[in-house]
Scaffold this motif. Structure first.
Motif, short mmCIF file in Angstrom:
data_model
loop_
_atom_site.label_atom_id
_atom_site.label_comp_id
_atom_site.label_asym_id
_atom_site.label_seq_id
_atom_site.Cartn_x
_atom_site.Cartn_y
_atom_site.Cartn_z
N VAL A 41 86.30 -0.77 -14.19
CA VAL A 41 87.11 -0.46 -15.38
C VAL A 41 88.57 -0.36 -14.95
O VAL A 41 88.87 0.17 -13.88
CB VAL A 41 86.64 0.85 -16.06
N GLU A 42 89.45 -0.91 -15.77
CA GLU A 42 90.87 -0.75 -15.47
C GLU A 42 91.38 0.48 -16.23
O GLU A 42 91.25 0.56 -17.45
CB GLU A 42 91.66 -1.98 -15.93
N ALA A 43 91.94 1.41 -15.49
CA ALA A 43 92.55 2.60 -16.09
C ALA A 43 94.06 2.46 -15.95
O ALA A 43 94.56 2.18 -14.85
CB ALA A 43 92.06 3.85 -15.36
N VAL A 44 94.76 2.63 -17.05
CA VAL A 44 96.22 2.42 -17.05
C VAL A 44 96.88 3.64 -17.69
O VAL A 44 96.38 4.15 -18.70
CB VAL A 44 96.58 1.17 -17.90
N VAL A 45 97.98 4.10 -17.12
CA VAL A 45 98.77 5.14 -17.79
C VAL A 45 100.15 4.58 -18.12
O VAL A 45 100.75 3.87 -17.32
CB VAL A 45 98.91 6.43 -16.96
N CYS A 46 100.63 4.91 -19.31
CA CYS A 46 101.95 4.42 -19.77
C CYS A 46 102.84 5.63 -20.08
O CYS A 46 102.94 6.07 -21.24
CB CYS A 46 101.79 3.56 -21.02
N PRO A 47 103.48 6.17 -19.04
CA PRO A 47 104.35 7.33 -19.25
C PRO A 47 105.69 6.89 -19.87
O PRO A 47 105.98 5.69 -19.92
CB PRO A 47 104.60 7.85 -17.82
N PRO A 48 106.52 7.84 -20.28
CA PRO A 48 107.87 7.48 -20.71
C PRO A 48 108.64 6.86 -19.53
O PRO A 48 108.31 7.11 -18.37
CB PRO A 48 108.50 8.83 -21.09
N PHE A 49 109.68 6.09 -19.85
CA PHE A 49 110.44 5.40 -18.80
C PHE A 49 110.95 6.36 -17.72
O PHE A 49 110.98 6.02 -16.55
CB PHE A 49 111.63 4.66 -19.42
N GLU A 61 98.09 2.68 -4.18
CA GLU A 61 96.74 2.63 -3.63
C GLU A 61 95.75 3.54 -4.36
O GLU A 61 94.85 4.11 -3.74
CB GLU A 61 96.77 2.94 -2.14
N SER A 62 95.94 3.71 -5.64
CA SER A 62 94.97 4.50 -6.41
C SER A 62 94.17 3.54 -7.30
O SER A 62 94.43 2.34 -7.32
CB SER A 62 95.68 5.53 -7.28
N ASN A 63 93.21 4.09 -8.03
CA ASN A 63 92.42 3.25 -8.93
C ASN A 63 92.99 3.30 -10.36
O ASN A 63 92.29 3.02 -11.32
CB ASN A 63 90.95 3.70 -8.92
N ILE A 64 94.27 3.68 -10.47
CA ILE A 64 94.93 3.75 -11.77
C ILE A 64 96.16 2.84 -11.72
O ILE A 64 96.87 2.81 -10.72
CB ILE A 64 95.40 5.20 -12.08
N GLN A 65 96.38 2.11 -12.81
CA GLN A 65 97.55 1.22 -12.84
C GLN A 65 98.63 1.77 -13.76
O GLN A 65 98.36 2.60 -14.63
CB GLN A 65 97.13 -0.16 -13.32
N LEU A 66 99.83 1.24 -13.54
CA LEU A 66 100.98 1.76 -14.28
C LEU A 66 101.37 0.81 -15.42
O LEU A 66 101.42 -0.42 -15.24
CB LEU A 66 102.15 1.91 -13.31
#
Ligand code: PEP
Length: 256
Positions: A41-49, A61-66
């Protein structure tokens, strides 16, 4: 879901979290996701700029993408308040939300602008998450398909079949965003299937079978599994429930 398409769950943090709060949230999420494989599964976080740099460092090197919450179409220039794709690329941003209904509603974004933003993202190796969805009055007037057709064809105008493999579409009925009112799994599936048929007509059936279509609108751990069990729902774009590590992690795990 369909085993040919890897599920993708993205958290849209909107205008929440300072940089230090963002780090705390990501640290919590990393702990919750130990053992979850990004091949499943692709996990993505979209924080403020303002938090992208700090979060990018923490996600190496984590299993979370930006992901980012928007991107401008020009590579630089006199566009006060906007952010260009090369700026995001340098921070290892892999996804960018474009055409979110809040951008369309409050900041006047059009299908044409969405199209330009998505193309700029792709040109910089960033996958656009293109948001589409009808407002309540449009659904009640029986215009859901017409509105979604307009947004999909406008947003994807001029895209090649190859480019489509890096595009994610998020179907987000506006009446379900931040309201606690989720579309029923059947309501969501109906529009997802419609979008996939549209993609087959615009490109071909191979492309249509590969493009991932997320559902968004009050997704939470309690309703994620049922939504994800629908044939054409390949993940979720999550607002409110992505601001808390355990709740967001549970949505990600609902795809496994
Ligand atoms: C969103 O912002 O894209 C969204 C779906 O928000 P929420 O999950 O809070 O409805």
């Amino acid at each position: 879901m369909n085993s040919n398409r890897k599920p993708i769950i993205a958290g849209n943090w909107k205008m929440y979290k300072t940089a230090s709060e963002a780090l705390a949230l990501v640290n919590g999420l990393k702990s919750e996701l130990v053992g979850v494989r990004d091949s499943d599964v692709e996990a993505v976080v979209c924080p403020p700029f303002t938090a992208l740099y700090a979060v990018s460092t923490l996600l190496q090197e984590s299993n979370i993408q930006l992901g980012a919450q928007n991107v401008h179409w020009e590579k630089e220039g006199a566009f006060t308040g906007e952010i260009a794709a090369p700026m995001l690329k340098e921070l290892a941003v892999r996804y960018a939300i474009v055409g979110h209904s809040e951008r369309r509603q409050f900041f006047g974004e059009t299908n044409e602008g969405v199209n330009k933003r998505a193309k700029a993202a792709l040109a910089n190796g960033i996958r656009p998450i293109i948001c589409v969805g009808e407002m309540l009055a449009q659904r009640e007037a029986g215009q859901t398909e017409a509105v979604v057709r307009d947004q999909v064809t406008g947003g994807l105008a001029g895209f090649t079949k190859d480019a489509m493999l890096d595009v994610v579409i998020a179907y987000e009925p506006v009446w379900a965003i931040g309201t606690g009112k989720t579309a029923t799994p059947a309501q969501a599936q109906e529009v997802h299937a419609f979008i996939r048929e549209l993609l087959a007509a615009m490109f071909d059936s191979v492309v249509a079978a590969k493009v991932r279509i997320q559902y968004g609108g009050s997704v939470k751990a309690a309703n994620a599994k049922e939504l994800m069990s629908q044939a054409d729902i390949d993940g979720a774009l999550v607002g409110g429930a992505s601001l808390e590590p355990k709740g967001f992690a549970d949505i990600i795990k609902a795809t496994l």
